[in-house]
Design an enzyme around this catalytic site. Sequence first.
Site, PDB file in Angstrom:
ATOM      1  N   SER A  14      38.090  45.925  27.508  1.00 28.23           N
ATOM      2  CA  SER A  14      36.827  45.243  27.207  1.00 28.23           C
ATOM      3  C   SER A  14      35.815  46.243  26.667  1.00 28.23           C
ATOM      4  N   ILE A  41      42.643  33.590  26.825  1.00 26.45           N
ATOM      5  CA  ILE A  41      43.130  34.379  25.678  1.00 26.45           C
ATOM      6  C   ILE A  41      44.658  34.398  25.677  1.00 26.45           C
ATOM      7  N   ARG A  59      18.816  39.330  32.756  1.00 24.22           N
ATOM      8  CA  ARG A  59      19.851  39.299  33.797  1.00 24.22           C
ATOM      9  C   ARG A  59      20.188  40.738  34.175  1.00 24.22           C
ATOM     10  N   ASP A  68      52.026  33.561  35.635  1.00 22.02           N
ATOM     11  CA  ASP A  68      50.614  33.238  35.887  1.00 22.02           C
ATOM     12  C   ASP A  68      50.548  32.522  37.219  1.00 22.02           C
ATOM     13  N   LYS A 104      38.699  47.889  34.452  1.00 24.18           N
ATOM     14  CA  LYS A 104      39.192  48.044  33.073  1.00 24.18           C
ATOM     15  C   LYS A 104      39.288  49.521  32.707  1.00 24.18           C
ATOM     16  N   LEU A 118      51.251  38.339  40.596  1.00 23.75           N
ATOM     17  CA  LEU A 118      51.921  39.593  40.205  1.00 23.75           C
ATOM     18  C   LEU A 118      51.937  40.635  41.313  1.00 23.75           C
ATOM     19  N   TYR A 158      34.283  44.831  38.042  1.00 19.23           N
ATOM     20  CA  TYR A 158      35.208  44.323  37.020  1.00 19.23           C
ATOM     21  C   TYR A 158      35.390  45.366  35.911  1.00 19.23           C
ATOM     22  N   ASP A 167      22.631  43.539  32.299  1.00 17.79           N
ATOM     23  CA  ASP A 167      22.889  43.243  30.886  1.00 17.79           C
ATOM     24  C   ASP A 167      22.472  44.409  29.990  1.00 17.79           C
ATOM     25  N   SER A 201      45.592  30.966  39.246  1.00 15.71           N
ATOM     26  CA  SER A 201      44.340  31.177  39.998  1.00 15.71           C
ATOM     27  C   SER A 201      43.124  30.865  39.134  1.00 15.71           C
ATOM     28  N   PHE A 227      47.509  40.090  30.397  1.00 14.29           N
ATOM     29  CA  PHE A 227      46.189  39.454  30.456  1.00 14.29           C
ATOM     30  C   PHE A 227      45.724  39.237  31.896  1.00 14.29           C
ATOM     31  N   LYS A 280      38.182  38.095  36.262  1.00 12.35           N
ATOM     32  CA  LYS A 280      37.283  38.568  35.192  1.00 12.35           C
ATOM     33  C   LYS A 280      35.808  38.227  35.382  1.00 12.35           C
TER      34      LYS A 280
HETATM   35  P1  NAD Z   1      41.531  33.950  32.233  1.00 10.05           P
HETATM   36  O1  NAD Z   1      41.012  33.997  33.626  1.00 10.05           O
HETATM   37  O2  NAD Z   1      41.347  32.713  31.458  1.00 10.05           O
HETATM   38  O3  NAD Z   1      43.084  34.332  32.215  1.00 10.05           O
HETATM   39  C1  NAD Z   1      43.666  35.203  33.158  1.00 10.05           C
HETATM   40  C2  NAD Z   1      44.901  34.510  33.705  1.00 10.05           C
HETATM   41  O4  NAD Z   1      45.541  35.401  34.614  1.00 10.05           O
HETATM   42  C3  NAD Z   1      44.590  33.230  34.463  1.00 10.05           C
HETATM   43  O5  NAD Z   1      45.407  32.197  33.961  1.00 10.05           O
HETATM   44  C4  NAD Z   1      44.913  33.559  35.912  1.00 10.05           C
HETATM   45  O6  NAD Z   1      45.424  32.427  36.599  1.00 10.05           O
HETATM   46  C5  NAD Z   1      45.938  34.665  35.765  1.00 10.05           C
HETATM   47  N1  NAD Z   1      45.985  35.639  36.857  1.00 10.05           N
HETATM   48  C6  NAD Z   1      44.965  36.333  37.398  1.00 10.05           C
HETATM   49  N2  NAD Z   1      45.405  37.144  38.372  1.00 10.05           N
HETATM   50  C7  NAD Z   1      46.747  36.979  38.451  1.00 10.05           C
HETATM   51  C8  NAD Z   1      47.782  37.528  39.252  1.00 10.05           C
HETATM   52  N3  NAD Z   1      47.540  38.440  40.203  1.00 10.05           N
HETATM   53  N4  NAD Z   1      49.049  37.115  39.042  1.00 10.05           N
HETATM   54  C9  NAD Z   1      49.341  36.196  38.083  1.00 10.05           C
HETATM   55  N5  NAD Z   1      48.415  35.634  37.304  1.00 10.05           N
HETATM   56  C10 NAD Z   1      47.122  36.019  37.479  1.00 10.05           C
HETATM   57  O7  NAD Z   1      40.882  35.205  31.466  1.00 10.05           O
HETATM   58  P2  NAD Z   1      40.812  35.505  29.906  1.00 10.05           P
HETATM   59  O8  NAD Z   1      39.430  35.267  29.449  1.00 10.05           O
HETATM   60  O9  NAD Z   1      41.940  34.873  29.199  1.00 10.05           O
HETATM   61  O10 NAD Z   1      41.010  37.084  29.939  1.00 10.05           O
HETATM   62  C11 NAD Z   1      42.282  37.659  29.771  1.00 10.05           C
HETATM   63  C12 NAD Z   1      42.160  39.162  29.923  1.00 10.05           C
HETATM   64  O11 NAD Z   1      41.223  39.660  28.968  1.00 10.05           O
HETATM   65  C13 NAD Z   1      41.638  39.615  31.283  1.00 10.05           C
HETATM   66  O12 NAD Z   1      42.311  40.797  31.629  1.00 10.05           O
HETATM   67  C14 NAD Z   1      40.185  39.879  31.027  1.00 10.05           C
HETATM   68  O13 NAD Z   1      39.677  40.836  31.917  1.00 10.05           O
HETATM   69  C15 NAD Z   1      40.230  40.426  29.614  1.00 10.05           C
HETATM   70  N6  NAD Z   1      38.969  40.267  28.883  1.00 10.05           N
HETATM   71  C16 NAD Z   1      38.393  39.031  28.812  1.00 10.05           C
HETATM   72  C17 NAD Z   1      37.189  38.886  28.125  1.00 10.05           C
HETATM   73  C18 NAD Z   1      36.511  37.543  28.084  1.00 10.05           C
HETATM   74  O14 NAD Z   1      35.287  37.518  27.849  1.00 10.05           O
HETATM   75  N7  NAD Z   1      37.205  36.436  28.260  1.00 10.05           N
HETATM   76  C19 NAD Z   1      36.605  39.989  27.505  1.00 10.05           C
HETATM   77  C20 NAD Z   1      37.233  41.220  27.580  1.00 10.05           C
HETATM   78  C21 NAD Z   1      38.419  41.358  28.280  1.00 10.05           C
HETATM   79  C1  WQD Z   2      26.251  37.157  26.376  1.00 12.29           C
HETATM   80  C2  WQD Z   2      24.748  37.165  26.177  1.00 12.29           C
HETATM   81  C3  WQD Z   2      23.490  37.219  28.228  1.00 12.29           C
HETATM   82  C4  WQD Z   2      24.654  33.339  29.734  1.00 12.29           C
HETATM   83  C5  WQD Z   2      30.545  39.681  29.657  1.00 12.29           C
HETATM   84  C6  WQD Z   2      31.176  40.768  30.484  1.00 12.29           C
HETATM   85  C7  WQD Z   2      31.981  41.688  29.628  1.00 12.29           C
HETATM   86  C8  WQD Z   2      32.978  40.895  28.784  1.00 12.29           C
HETATM   87  C9  WQD Z   2      32.339  39.763  28.061  1.00 12.29           C
HETATM   88  C10 WQD Z   2      35.080  40.796  29.913  1.00 12.29           C
HETATM   89  C11 WQD Z   2      24.016  38.130  27.119  1.00 12.29           C
HETATM   90  C12 WQD Z   2      23.228  35.934  27.476  1.00 12.29           C
HETATM   91  C13 WQD Z   2      24.531  34.457  28.942  1.00 12.29           C
HETATM   92  C14 WQD Z   2      23.540  32.497  29.916  1.00 12.29           C
HETATM   93  C15 WQD Z   2      22.253  33.926  28.479  1.00 12.29           C
HETATM   94  N1  WQD Z   2      33.986  40.284  29.590  1.00 12.29           N
HETATM   95  N2  WQD Z   2      23.345  34.740  28.325  1.00 12.29           N
HETATM   96  N3  WQD Z   2      22.382  32.819  29.277  1.00 12.29           N
HETATM   97  O1  WQD Z   2      27.307  39.768  29.228  1.00 12.29           O
HETATM   98  O2  WQD Z   2      28.122  40.302  26.887  1.00 12.29           O
HETATM   99  O3  WQD Z   2      29.703  40.274  28.706  1.00 12.29           O
HETATM  100  O4  WQD Z   2      31.581  38.974  28.977  1.00 12.29           O
HETATM  101  O5  WQD Z   2      35.474  41.901  29.747  1.00 12.29           O
HETATM  102  O6  WQD Z   2      32.602  42.572  30.466  1.00 12.29           O
HETATM  103  O7  WQD Z   2      30.139  41.503  31.119  1.00 12.29           O
HETATM  104  O8  WQD Z   2      28.749  38.117  27.919  1.00 12.29           O
HETATM  105  O9  WQD Z   2      28.679  35.690  27.613  1.00 12.29           O
HETATM  106  O10 WQD Z   2      27.879  36.659  29.804  1.00 12.29           O
HETATM  107  O11 WQD Z   2      26.508  36.992  27.767  1.00 12.29           O
HETATM  108  O12 WQD Z   2      21.177  34.178  27.930  1.00 12.29           O
HETATM  109  O13 WQD Z   2      23.579  31.508  30.648  1.00 12.29           O
HETATM  110  O14 WQD Z   2      24.237  35.857  26.503  1.00 12.29           O
HETATM  111  O15 WQD Z   2      22.302  37.670  28.822  1.00 12.29           O
HETATM  112  O16 WQD Z   2      22.960  38.677  26.419  1.00 12.29           O
HETATM  113  P1  WQD Z   2      28.364  39.672  28.197  1.00 12.29           P
HETATM  114  P2  WQD Z   2      28.010  36.800  28.336  1.00 12.29           P
END
Ligand code: NAD
Ligand code: WQD
Length: 340
Positions: free
Chosen positions: A124, A12, A295, A31, A153, A59, A149, A298, A34, A80, A84
Amino acid sequence: MTILVTGGLGYIGSHTVVELLNNDFEVVIVDDLSNSERFILNNIQEITGKKPVFYPFDLRRKELLAQVFDAHQIDGCINFAASKAVGESQLKPVDYYENNLFSLINILQEFKTREISNFIFSSSCTVYGQADVMPIDENAPLKMPESVYGKTKQMGEQILIDFAKAYHRKISVLRYFNPIGAHPSGKLGELPIGVPDNLVPYVMQTAAGIREKLSIWGDNYPTQDGTAVRDYIYVVDLAKAHVAALKKLIEDTSAEAVVDTYNLGTGKGSSVLEVVKAFEKANNVEVPYKICSRREGDITIAYANPEKAERELNWKSETSLEESLRTVWEWQKYLNARNS
Ligand code: NAD
Ligand code: WQD
């Protein structure tokens, strides 16, 4: 204005850096790579024609972070950086608390001593657990998430509320629903490191033949087709919401503490089977799947009420599920070409 983007080479973060650069912000990325790769920096430059400043360090290294603040006049931060993976967080709780909370606290220490405001936090929808009412608005009760996790948050949000109040700073807490998709250029997307936990990366790899079959976790939920329902939001739309939230914080010149919280989703719930069908239709490919048991941990259903973000940020999601899933396939093709 110069914005520190932590985790700016991640999924993101990289899309948001593009939107910030397109909106004429200067960007400084920290970044530690990792969960990302350096080529993303070049791709950001190819897309925008601009090269953000990049510092590769963890960080938790306070002394290096202080040097970044010494070297640049930072006007705000989008944080960010975090670990995660929900499953991994259960196995490594101390590592997750340390990375996600110490990183946050170290940045806030710099903000505190240097009198900087404008902080955006990646939260999240997991903070709502299984909400009782759909769609979920920002006033829905928070439930302590089952995963470590998710707890980081919820704790992060609390730390920020206390920080804003004590030091009169401006904070935006963005609660993402399920981000999906890739940049239309095909040069940015979610990097599949290991076996994906999340649905869309797994669907992508199954269609590509990297995985044999998608396991659908449960088809006996009380939903339209028995599979669980989520709100899948296109990552570029999500990235644009960060710019809108940042501009709102910057425009607010009052000396009062501000804590803005927004749910970022489409407002529409899609089932797992609907996502699979939409992916197949969008890309004219097959996604073999099998139905498995639920799962652990869930929830059944979650989708956002995004009206507050629309009203206050003048932002809403614009991209359809099918269109988002088309970009996912383009990204897979890009990765195939890179790896060949
Ligand atoms: P991502 O893992 O792709 O990006 C996170 C980045 O942070 C990575 O590039 C990683 O190398 C870097 N990083 C981690 N720890 C670090 C540290 N201590 N110092 C420096 N860099 C560090 O994850 P993303 O999907 O882009 O998510 C971004 C943010 O959004 C996260 O905080 C995640 O929890 C939150 N979020 C993600 C989702 C999702 O489904 N992707 C959903 C809700 C919230
Ligand atoms: C979506 C749906 C699974 C994989 C997670 C984190 C949440 C947030 C978003 C960061 C669910 C189903 C999945 C597979 C499947 N992240 N599924 N087969 O569970 O909504 O949320 O990511 O903040 O905190 O918990 O997302 O993409 O894992 O799953 O059937 O192989 O797909 O059961 O219903 P989820 P997901």
